[in-house]
Design a protein around this motif. Structure first.
Motif, PDB file in Angstrom:
ATOM      1  N   HIS A   1       9.346   7.679  -4.914  1.00 46.35           N
ATOM      2  CA  HIS A   1       7.973   7.884  -4.459  1.00 46.35           C
ATOM      3  C   HIS A   1       7.664   9.367  -4.454  1.00 46.35           C
ATOM      4  O   HIS A   1       8.379  10.142  -3.815  1.00 46.35           O
ATOM      5  CB  HIS A   1       7.792   7.339  -3.039  1.00 46.35           C
ATOM      6  CG  HIS A   1       8.030   5.872  -2.914  1.00 46.35           C
ATOM      7  ND1 HIS A   1       7.079   4.984  -2.468  1.00 46.35           N
ATOM      8  CD2 HIS A   1       9.118   5.129  -3.194  1.00 46.35           C
ATOM      9  CE1 HIS A   1       7.571   3.765  -2.485  1.00 46.35           C
ATOM     10  NE2 HIS A   1       8.810   3.820  -2.923  1.00 46.35           N
TER      11      HIS A   1
ATOM     12  N   HIS B   1       2.230  -2.931   3.750  1.00 46.07           N
ATOM     13  CA  HIS B   1       1.970  -1.604   4.327  1.00 46.07           C
ATOM     14  C   HIS B   1       1.067  -0.770   3.429  1.00 46.07           C
ATOM     15  O   HIS B   1       0.921  -1.062   2.234  1.00 46.07           O
ATOM     16  CB  HIS B   1       3.304  -0.866   4.537  1.00 46.07           C
ATOM     17  CG  HIS B   1       4.038  -0.612   3.249  1.00 46.07           C
ATOM     18  ND1 HIS B   1       4.915  -1.520   2.703  1.00 46.07           N
ATOM     19  CD2 HIS B   1       4.003   0.425   2.378  1.00 46.07           C
ATOM     20  CE1 HIS B   1       5.402  -1.034   1.560  1.00 46.07           C
ATOM     21  NE2 HIS B   1       4.853   0.152   1.338  1.00 46.07           N
TER      22      HIS B   1
ATOM     23  N   HIS C   1       0.494  -2.779  -0.189  1.00 45.14           N
ATOM     24  CA  HIS C   1       1.377  -3.661  -0.961  1.00 45.14           C
ATOM     25  C   HIS C   1       2.632  -3.996  -0.160  1.00 45.14           C
ATOM     26  O   HIS C   1       2.837  -3.497   0.951  1.00 45.14           O
ATOM     27  CB  HIS C   1       1.746  -3.015  -2.308  1.00 45.14           C
ATOM     28  CG  HIS C   1       2.751  -1.906  -2.203  1.00 45.14           C
ATOM     29  ND1 HIS C   1       3.454  -1.432  -3.294  1.00 45.14           N
ATOM     30  CD2 HIS C   1       3.181  -1.164  -1.146  1.00 45.14           C
ATOM     31  CE1 HIS C   1       4.263  -0.470  -2.913  1.00 45.14           C
ATOM     32  NE2 HIS C   1       4.124  -0.278  -1.629  1.00 45.14           N
TER      33      HIS C   1
ATOM     34  N   HIS D   1      -0.068   3.529   2.469  1.00 51.24           N
ATOM     35  CA  HIS D   1       0.580   4.839   2.287  1.00 51.24           C
ATOM     36  C   HIS D   1      -0.317   5.996   2.701  1.00 51.24           C
ATOM     37  O   HIS D   1       0.162   7.055   3.075  1.00 51.24           O
ATOM     38  CB  HIS D   1       0.992   5.040   0.822  1.00 51.24           C
ATOM     39  CG  HIS D   1       1.774   3.895   0.288  1.00 51.24           C
ATOM     40  ND1 HIS D   1       1.171   2.738  -0.155  1.00 51.24           N
ATOM     41  CD2 HIS D   1       3.100   3.701   0.171  1.00 51.24           C
ATOM     42  CE1 HIS D   1       2.114   1.881  -0.528  1.00 51.24           C
ATOM     43  NE2 HIS D   1       3.287   2.433  -0.351  1.00 51.24           N
TER      44      HIS D   1
HETATM   45 FE   LIG Z   1       5.028   1.250  -0.451  1.00 50.23          FE
END
Ligand SMILES: [Fe+2]
Length: 199
Positions: free
Chosen positions: A163, A97, A149, A99
């Motif tokens: 995150h 995926h 990633h 971001h």
């Molecule tokens: Fe991620």
């Protein structure tokens, strides 16, 4: 504009967010901001006490599959900054995926293998790097660098990564990629604890 949401409303989170905002305001670029935030992010990763157990649990109904839980901890009113915990049960793996935002990602608990992908000159998605992550390890995402990633938990215990990203990562439409063909599909991961607006 909406109000700031301190889903986990504690002095630690409020002080962290205030320091991050000051660092971003003073920085001339995303890379500079990430560098300035590094010491505070390292502190948060090293502090065993601030993240309640409920935010370290997986989600059986996960939008990402594999019981993976994405817990929102803080979201800015303008949706331009979020702090969330990503919980990946043992043996589970995220899809490949992206971001679509810069920020910092680091491991809080457990261990993970991370595989990084990028589009090559021919436009094909290819794995460019694989690395093993231990608690305290973290890195800057500065898209397009390192933006695509997937991670897999390698520890017998659930892994938890933190995150800090400059979008509403759980609610924006981003992309998951097919491992075999590299095909991008629209992907919205959602949060376990907060609903996304429809659309
Ligand atoms: Fe991620």
């Amino acid at each position: 504009m909406s109000e700031d949401e301190y889903v986990l409303d504690t002095p630690v989170v409020r002080a962290f967010v205030a320091d991050v905002r000051a660092a971003i305001a003073a920085a001339g670029s995303p890379a500079e901001a990430c560098d300035a935030i590094r010491p505070r992010f390292a502190e948060l990763l090293a502090d065993p006490d601030w993240l309640p157990a409920r935010y370290q649990e997986g989600d059986p109904g996960s939008g990402m599959g594999g019981g993976i839980g994405q817990w929102l901890l803080f979201r800015a009113g303008d949706r331009a900054l979020t702090l969330f915990a990503l919980v990946v049960p043992p043996g589970s793996r995220t899809p490949i995926h992206d971001h679509l935002a810069w920020g910092l990602v680091g491991l809080y608990r457990g261990t993970q293998d991370e595989e990084i992908y990028a589009h090559d000159a021919a436009g094909e998605l290819a794995r460019t790097e694989a690395r093993a992550l231990r608690p305290g390890d973290f890195y800057a995402l500065l898209p397009p660098r390192d933006d695509i990633h997937r991670v897999r938990t390698t520890s017998p215990e659930t892994s938890v990564s933190l995150h800090l990203l400059t979008n509403d990562t759980g609610c924006v439409w981003r992309h998951a990629f097919d491992e075999g063909t590299g095909e991008a599909k629209p992907f919205r991961s959602g949060y376990v604890n907060v609903a996304c607006p429809p659309g």
